[in-house]
Motif scaffolding. Structure first.
Motif, PDB file in Angstrom:
ATOM      1  N   ASP A  54       1.301  -1.045  -0.157  1.00  8.23           N
ATOM      2  CA  ASP A  54      -0.279  -0.147   0.044  1.00  8.23           C
ATOM      3  C   ASP A  54       0.988   1.054   0.143  1.00  8.23           C
ATOM      4  OD1 ASP A  54      -2.264  -2.130   0.629  1.00  8.23           O
ATOM      5  OD2 ASP A  54      -2.654  -1.558   2.687  1.00  8.23           O
ATOM      6  N   VAL A  56       0.891   5.130   0.920  1.00 10.42           N
ATOM      7  CA  VAL A  56      -0.212   6.265   1.774  1.00 10.42           C
ATOM      8  C   VAL A  56       0.703   7.538   1.980  1.00 10.42           C
ATOM      9  CG1 VAL A  56      -1.202   4.087   3.289  1.00 10.42           C
ATOM     10  CG2 VAL A  56       0.465   5.099   4.147  1.00 10.42           C
ATOM     11  N   ALA A 178      -4.627   8.791   5.362  1.00 10.39           N
ATOM     12  CA  ALA A 178      -6.005   9.109   4.786  1.00 10.39           C
ATOM     13  C   ALA A 178      -6.102   7.120   4.616  1.00 10.39           C
ATOM     14  CB  ALA A 178      -6.618   9.365   3.628  1.00 10.39           C
ATOM     15  N   ALA A 179      -7.297   6.244   3.191  1.00 13.88           N
ATOM     16  CA  ALA A 179      -6.910   5.202   3.271  1.00 13.88           C
ATOM     17  C   ALA A 179      -5.849   5.681   2.073  1.00 13.88           C
ATOM     18  CB  ALA A 179      -7.899   4.658   2.252  1.00 13.88           C
ATOM     19  N   PRO A 180      -4.964   3.834   2.050  1.00 14.23           N
ATOM     20  CA  PRO A 180      -4.478   4.044   0.256  1.00 14.23           C
ATOM     21  C   PRO A 180      -4.666   4.794  -0.262  1.00 14.23           C
ATOM     22  CG  PRO A 180      -4.133   1.771   1.945  1.00 14.23           C
ATOM     23  CD  PRO A 180      -5.129   2.799   2.335  1.00 14.23           C
ATOM     24  N   ARG A 183      -2.507   0.263  -4.261  1.00  9.91           N
ATOM     25  CA  ARG A 183      -2.120  -0.707  -3.734  1.00  9.91           C
ATOM     26  C   ARG A 183      -1.452  -1.150  -4.687  1.00  9.91           C
ATOM     27  NH1 ARG A 183      -6.932  -1.662  -0.180  1.00  9.91           N
ATOM     28  NH2 ARG A 183      -6.227  -1.377   1.733  1.00  9.91           N
TER      29      ARG A 183
END
Length: 189
Positions: A54, A56, A178-180, A183
């Motif tokens: 990931d 981020v 925040a979220a990745p 990916r």
């Protein structure tokens, strides 16, 4: 190019380059990724971190806080290693090891008192005397040294607990913003 997408503020882009060595020799990392922030506003506020597969965003202020935590942990470790009781224990143990009579006897003592777990061959190759051995002693083995030489370790225990607490906090990765945002399709690590 592995990825290109809009940045957080929308004025620029994030990009991730997939890189390989420019030679054919075997390497431990035949593939790696280099993230880029192509936006001045976002580059001033964030850094991109790869966490497994990931990618981020992490705020730079959080990274600065993390560095301060690492510094606090290093300072606590230095305080523990420089404490008078630690210096006394290292000096006494070094003398006992030096007076053991032979390198084999010093190895037996170090092993018997949980100061070392290496083979006799490795111990011999690295043996430079008791003082050098005790200077390089792992922090986890110091408690055993206190027990061996019969010095009260109460102060040392408190210092080590403080160091472990700070180190645990310092090694935890900072919270992602925040979220990745990307990916990898297949985690290659």
């Amino acid at each position: 190019m592995q990825y290109t997408g809009a940045c957080q503020c929308g004025a620029g882009t994030f990009s991730i380059d997939e890189c390989t060595p420019d030679h054919s020799w075997p390497t431990s990392r035949p593939l790696w990724y280099e993230p880029h922030i192509n936006c001045t506003a976002c580059a001033n506020q964030f850094e991109i971190e790869q966490r497994s597969g990931d990618f981020v965003l992490v705020e730079k202020t959080r990274l600065e806080e993390q560095e301060q935590k690492r510094h606090a942990a290093r300072t606590a470790l230095e305080a523990a290693e420089g404490h008078a009781s630690v210096i006394e224990v290292k000096k006494i143990a070094a003398g006992l090891l030096d007076n053991a009579g032979s390198v084999s006897a010093a190895h037996r003592l170090a092993t018997q008192h949980n100061l070392d777990d290496s083979t006799i061959g490795t111990f011999r190759r690295h043996w430079r005397g008791g003082e050098v051995f005790m200077r390089g002693l792992r922090l986890s083995a110091l408690k055993s040294a206190f027990t061996w030489v019969g010095v009260d370790s109460k102060d040392f225990d408190q210092l080590i607990e403080e160091y472990r607490r700070l180190d645990e906090d310092a090694t935890r990765p900072p919270q992602a913003f925040a979220a990745p945002f990307h990916r990898l399709k297949r985690n290659r690590f």
